[in-house]
Scaffold this motif. Structure first.
Motif, PDB file in Angstrom:
ATOM      1  N   UNK A  26       0.821  -1.206   0.000  1.00 62.12           N
ATOM      2  CA  UNK A  26       0.000   0.000   0.000  1.00 62.12           C
ATOM      3  C   UNK A  26       0.856   1.257   0.000  1.00 62.12           C
ATOM      4  N   UNK A  30       0.017   3.461  -3.310  1.00 62.99           N
ATOM      5  CA  UNK A  30      -0.942   4.546  -3.200  1.00 62.99           C
ATOM      6  C   UNK A  30      -0.369   5.822  -3.791  1.00 62.99           C
ATOM      7  N   UNK A  34      -1.444  11.114   1.952  1.00 63.60           N
ATOM      8  CA  UNK A  34      -2.506  10.799   2.913  1.00 63.60           C
ATOM      9  C   UNK A  34      -2.973   9.354   2.761  1.00 63.60           C
ATOM     10  N   UNK A  35      -3.100   8.897   1.507  1.00 58.02           N
ATOM     11  CA  UNK A  35      -3.477   7.496   1.297  1.00 58.02           C
ATOM     12  C   UNK A  35      -2.422   6.571   1.894  1.00 58.02           C
ATOM     13  N   UNK A  37      -0.529   7.120   4.368  1.00 58.62           N
ATOM     14  CA  UNK A  37      -0.610   7.079   5.832  1.00 58.62           C
ATOM     15  C   UNK A  37      -1.686   6.104   6.302  1.00 58.62           C
ATOM     16  N   UNK A  38      -2.749   5.951   5.500  1.00 54.02           N
ATOM     17  CA  UNK A  38      -3.740   4.920   5.841  1.00 54.02           C
ATOM     18  C   UNK A  38      -3.065   3.554   5.884  1.00 54.02           C
ATOM     19  N   UNK A  41      -0.860   3.061   8.937  1.00 56.86           N
ATOM     20  CA  UNK A  41      -1.429   2.909  10.278  1.00 56.86           C
ATOM     21  C   UNK A  41      -2.183   1.594  10.438  1.00 56.86           C
ATOM     22  N   UNK A  42      -3.256   1.396   9.655  1.00 56.21           N
ATOM     23  CA  UNK A  42      -4.138   0.282  10.022  1.00 56.21           C
ATOM     24  C   UNK A  42      -3.548  -1.106   9.815  1.00 56.21           C
ATOM     25  N   UNK A  80      -0.865   6.361  15.308  1.00 56.77           N
ATOM     26  CA  UNK A  80      -1.764   7.403  14.792  1.00 56.77           C
ATOM     27  C   UNK A  80      -1.159   8.794  14.905  1.00 56.77           C
ATOM     28  N   UNK A  83       1.341   9.272  12.100  1.00 50.55           N
ATOM     29  CA  UNK A  83       0.657   9.431  10.816  1.00 50.55           C
ATOM     30  C   UNK A  83       0.024  10.808  10.713  1.00 50.55           C
ATOM     31  N   UNK A  84      -0.536  11.290  11.829  1.00 46.24           N
ATOM     32  CA  UNK A  84      -1.164  12.609  11.789  1.00 46.24           C
ATOM     33  C   UNK A  84      -0.132  13.698  11.559  1.00 46.24           C
TER      34      UNK A  84
ATOM     35  N   UNK B 108     -10.665  -2.406  13.955  1.00 43.21           N
ATOM     36  CA  UNK B 108      -9.258  -2.429  13.534  1.00 43.21           C
ATOM     37  C   UNK B 108      -9.029  -3.537  12.516  1.00 43.21           C
ATOM     38  N   UNK B 112      -8.053  -2.918   8.623  1.00 42.03           N
ATOM     39  CA  UNK B 112      -6.821  -3.440   8.050  1.00 42.03           C
ATOM     40  C   UNK B 112      -7.109  -4.233   6.791  1.00 42.03           C
ATOM     41  N   UNK B 119      -5.062  -1.824  -1.266  1.00 42.25           N
ATOM     42  CA  UNK B 119      -3.649  -1.756  -1.660  1.00 42.25           C
ATOM     43  C   UNK B 119      -3.329  -2.741  -2.770  1.00 42.25           C
ATOM     44  N   UNK B 151      -8.139   7.104  13.861  1.00 43.09           N
ATOM     45  CA  UNK B 151      -7.046   6.848  12.925  1.00 43.09           C
ATOM     46  C   UNK B 151      -6.877   5.358  12.680  1.00 43.09           C
ATOM     47  N   UNK B 157      -8.597   9.019   8.809  1.00 48.04           N
ATOM     48  CA  UNK B 157      -7.280   9.374   9.331  1.00 48.04           C
ATOM     49  C   UNK B 157      -7.296  10.861   9.675  1.00 48.04           C
ATOM     50  N   UNK B 158      -6.753  11.207  10.834  1.00 50.19           N
ATOM     51  CA  UNK B 158      -6.748  12.607  11.250  1.00 50.19           C
ATOM     52  C   UNK B 158      -5.724  13.395  10.454  1.00 50.19           C
ATOM     53  N   UNK B 171      -9.264  12.661   6.978  1.00 51.32           N
ATOM     54  CA  UNK B 171      -9.132  12.210   5.598  1.00 51.32           C
ATOM     55  C   UNK B 171      -9.815  10.856   5.447  1.00 51.32           C
ATOM     56  N   UNK B 173     -10.451   7.551   3.074  1.00 52.59           N
ATOM     57  CA  UNK B 173      -9.855   6.812   1.962  1.00 52.59           C
ATOM     58  C   UNK B 173     -10.946   6.084   1.183  1.00 52.59           C
TER      59      UNK B 173
END
Lengths: 109, 219
Positions: A26, A30, A34-35, A37-38, A41-42, A80, A83-84, B108, B112, B119, B151, B157-158, B171, B173
């Motif tokens: 990813x 991406x 910002x994408x 960072x998604x 994080x997750x 988080x 990422x922020x 979560x 994911x 992705x 987040x 996402x912040x 934000x 996605x």
């Protein structure tokens, strides 16, 4: 008992590794900060948590468990925030591709 | 972007704080609990306790040397890196905490899987959006917890936090239409509701019910 925990631990390690791989793909694929960072994080956080769970199931000693819990807590608390900070820096310095955004309620603020 | 956004304003360490942009008389009904000298001391003692626990876990065993070392390091951290006071004014509710934890783990996992699927989906350029979500309970603690949790839950996402107004800029996605934005907004407010129910004061829980959900950004 030990064998079951070993198998479960192995499954967790494998799942965590796969999620981390997906997070890596990813970040690479991406189009925008910002994408990305998604992705960072997750799946990344869940991947690390699963790897830690797998480790805990294989090691099973109290002092290692304490360390593993600590790593998990800090991972949850810091990912988080990191990422922020990166997302905010990217947005403020105009490195966000606005063509990819449908709406932007932060514009002009 | 402007560099003088309120989130960046340096925080002065002077006890109970009413942010400048928030008139206290505007039906806020949410006084920060009065933090006297004693309350501040108690907060610091709690923080010191946590730091010592972390230190002992890092060394992997309980001994007098670790305990003393933890106390010294913890005191040094609190002295040299003081944080703005975040006083816990509510109370913990085990049932609501459990709901929060279970929903969090579920979200979560689904987040994911969702991001991982986006992705590896071939030939896909996901579209995004930035939306403003005003929170109903504007304490620092609620703002920070909600920002952390959303987040890590699906799609959000912040990007920016407006602390005085209690607005999160998020934000999203993989947006396919306006309904995705509406559902993200709802999901964020649901996260806030679960957090306030778990750790908020009765007054804050009442605000969840009285404040209209679709209060838009005052800008």
């Amino acid at each position: 008992m030990g064998a079951i925990a070993d198998w479960l631990g192995g499954a967790c390690l494998l799942a965590g590794a796969l999620l981390s791989l997906a997070a890596g793909i990813g970040v690479l694929r991406f189009p925008d900060v910002l994408d990305r960072m998604h992705a960072a994080t997750k799946p990344q956080v869940l991947g690390v948590l699963l790897l830690l769970l797998g480790l805990a199931l294989r090691l099973r000693t109290p002092s290692d468990l304490g360390m593993i819990v600590l790593v998990a807590v800090f991972q949850l608390a810091t990912a988080p925030v990191a990422a922020q900070m990166i997302g905010r820096a990217a947005y403020r310095s105009g490195r966000v591709d606005r063509d990819l955004l449908d709406t932007d309620e932060l514009a002009g603020r | 972007m402007t560099d003088d956004l309120p989130a960046d304003r340096p925080v002065r360490d002077d006890g109970p704080r009413v942010p400048a942009g928030r008139p206290a008389a505007a039906g806020d009904g949410l006084p920060q609990p009065a933090v006297g000298r004693g309350g501040r001391r108690r907060d610091q003692a709690v923080a010191l306790g946590w730091l010592v626990a972390v230190w002992i876990l890092l060394w992997g065993g309980l001994s007098w040397a670790n305990l003393l070392g933890g106390l010294v390091v913890g005191t040094a951290v609190l002295l040299f890196f003081p944080l703005p006071p975040v006083t816990f004014g509510g109370r913990l509710r085990p049932g609501a905490l459990l709901t929060l934890a279970v929903t969090f783990v579920g979200e979560l996992v689904s987040a994911s899987v969702h991001v991982a699927a986006v992705a590896v989906r071939p030939g896909c350029r996901p579209r995004g959006a930035i939306i403003a979500v005003p929170l109903r309970v504007r304490t620092d603690l609620n703002l920070a917890l909600t920002a952390e949790v959303i987040s890590l839950v699906p799609g959000t996402l912040i990007v920016e936090v407006d602390r005085d107004q209690g607005v999160l800029y998020v934000h999203v996605l993989d947006v396919r239409g306006p309904e995705d934005l509406t559902s993200s907004r709802k999901r964020i407010l649901a996260v806030e509701r679960r957090i306030v129910r778990a750790v908020g004061s009765p007054d804050e829980i009442r605000r969840l019910r009285t404040e209209p959900v679709d209060r838009r950004s005052p800008s």
